[in-house]
Design a protein around this motif. Structure first.
Motif, PDB file in Angstrom:
ATOM      1  N   LEU A  83       0.315   8.734  -8.005  1.00 21.25           N
ATOM      2  CA  LEU A  83       1.482   9.239  -7.260  1.00 21.25           C
ATOM      3  C   LEU A  83       2.447   8.378  -6.207  1.00 21.25           C
ATOM      4  N   GLU A  84       3.458   8.495  -5.997  1.00 18.34           N
ATOM      5  CA  GLU A  84       4.320   7.816  -5.047  1.00 18.34           C
ATOM      6  C   GLU A  84       4.650   8.821  -4.126  1.00 18.34           C
ATOM      7  N   TYR A  85       4.935   8.207  -2.828  1.00 17.72           N
ATOM      8  CA  TYR A  85       5.492   9.005  -1.613  1.00 17.72           C
ATOM      9  C   TYR A  85       6.371   8.401  -0.978  1.00 17.72           C
ATOM     10  N   HIS A  86       7.138   9.204  -0.362  1.00 11.30           N
ATOM     11  CA  HIS A  86       8.108   8.500   0.805  1.00 11.30           C
ATOM     12  C   HIS A  86       8.513   9.718   2.005  1.00 11.30           C
ATOM     13  N   VAL A  87       9.167   9.132   2.950  1.00 13.88           N
ATOM     14  CA  VAL A  87       9.335  10.347   4.033  1.00 13.88           C
ATOM     15  C   VAL A  87      10.171  11.347   3.332  1.00 13.88           C
ATOM     16  N   THR A  88      10.138  12.409   3.482  1.00 12.50           N
ATOM     17  CA  THR A  88      10.904  13.650   3.069  1.00 12.50           C
ATOM     18  C   THR A  88      12.285  13.607   3.529  1.00 12.50           C
ATOM     19  N   THR A  89      13.279  13.741   2.668  1.00 16.40           N
ATOM     20  CA  THR A  89      14.699  13.657   2.772  1.00 16.40           C
ATOM     21  C   THR A  89      15.076  15.226   3.057  1.00 16.40           C
ATOM     22  N   ASN A 122       5.939  15.283  10.466  1.00 17.74           N
ATOM     23  CA  ASN A 122       6.189  14.070   9.749  1.00 17.74           C
ATOM     24  C   ASN A 122       5.854  14.347   8.360  1.00 17.74           C
ATOM     25  N   TYR A 123       6.938  14.577   7.535  1.00 20.52           N
ATOM     26  CA  TYR A 123       6.608  15.055   6.358  1.00 20.52           C
ATOM     27  C   TYR A 123       6.843  13.858   5.195  1.00 20.52           C
ATOM     28  N   TYR A 124       6.058  14.093   4.185  1.00 17.80           N
ATOM     29  CA  TYR A 124       6.037  13.020   3.128  1.00 17.80           C
ATOM     30  C   TYR A 124       6.227  13.957   1.881  1.00 17.80           C
ATOM     31  N   SER A 125       7.139  13.407   0.841  1.00 17.90           N
ATOM     32  CA  SER A 125       7.226  13.847  -0.553  1.00 17.90           C
ATOM     33  C   SER A 125       6.336  13.138  -1.362  1.00 17.90           C
TER      34      SER A 125
END
Length: 150
Positions: A2-8, A48-51
Motif C-alpha cells: 500500500l502507498e499513503y500520503h497526507v489526506t487531501t 493528522n490524516y493519511y490516505s
C-alpha cells in the motif's frame, strides 16, 4: 504494498460519504462541510490524516493524534474492503509512520468492545488490550471501549 500520503480535502469528502451497514453504521460520518464548520473529525486541525491506496483504489485512512505523552491511532477501512486484510496492513504502516513523525511515543487505540472484527485485526498487527473496558462518550455516542496498545 500500500502507498499513503497526507489526506487531501477531496479524499476527506469522499471518505465522509462512505456508508457502513448494520452495527458498523455507527461509523458513518456527517458531510465533510459540516465537519469543517464544526471543527470536528476531518475538520479538526489537531488531527493528522493519511490516505492509503492499493493502486488507484482508496482503501482506508488513519488519524494520528499526538497527545502530551502518547499518540492515538484511529483507522478506517472502506466498507467494501473490510475483511480483506487491509486493516492489518494499514495499522502496521501507521505504527512505522508514527515512529517517524512522533518518535518513540506510545501508540494506542480506543476500540468499541463489541467490534471484535477490529480487535482481532489490531491484535494481528501487534496491539493488545490493556486493562478492563471503560465507558466513554464520543461525538458518535456513548460506548464501552478497550484501550489497545503495542
Amino acid at each position: 504494498m500500500l502507498e499513503y500520503h497526507v489526506t487531501t480535502d477531496v479524499e476527506k469528502s469522499i471518505i465522509s460519504d462512505w456508508k457502513y451497514a448494520g452495527d458498523y453504521s455507527i461509523y458513518n460520518s456527517i458531510p465533510y462541510e459540516e465537519q469543517l464548520s464544526n471543527h470536528s473529525g476531518f475538520g479538526n486541525p489537531c488531527n493528522n490524516y493519511y490516505s492509503f491506496y492499493d493502486g488507484t483504489s482508496l482503501v482506508g485512512y488513519i488519524n494520528l493524534k499526538e497527545k502530551e505523552s502518547d499518540v492515538v491511532l484511529g483507522v478506517g477501512v472502506h466498507p467494501d474492503m473490510c475483511g480483506k486484510g487491509y486493516g492489518q496492513t494499514i495499522v502496521k504502516l501507521a505504527i512505522e509512520l508514527s515512529k517517524v513523525v512522533f518518535g518513540e511515543k506510545t501508540i494506542y487505540m480506543e476500540v468499541r468492545s463489541w467490534n471484535t472484527r477490529a480487535v482481532k485485526c489490531y491484535e494481528k498487527a501487534g496491539f493488545h488490550i490493556i486493562g478492563e473496558p471503560y465507558r466513554k462518550t464520543t461525538p458518535i455516542g456513548e460506548g464501552l471501549f478497550y484501550r489497545m496498545q503495542i
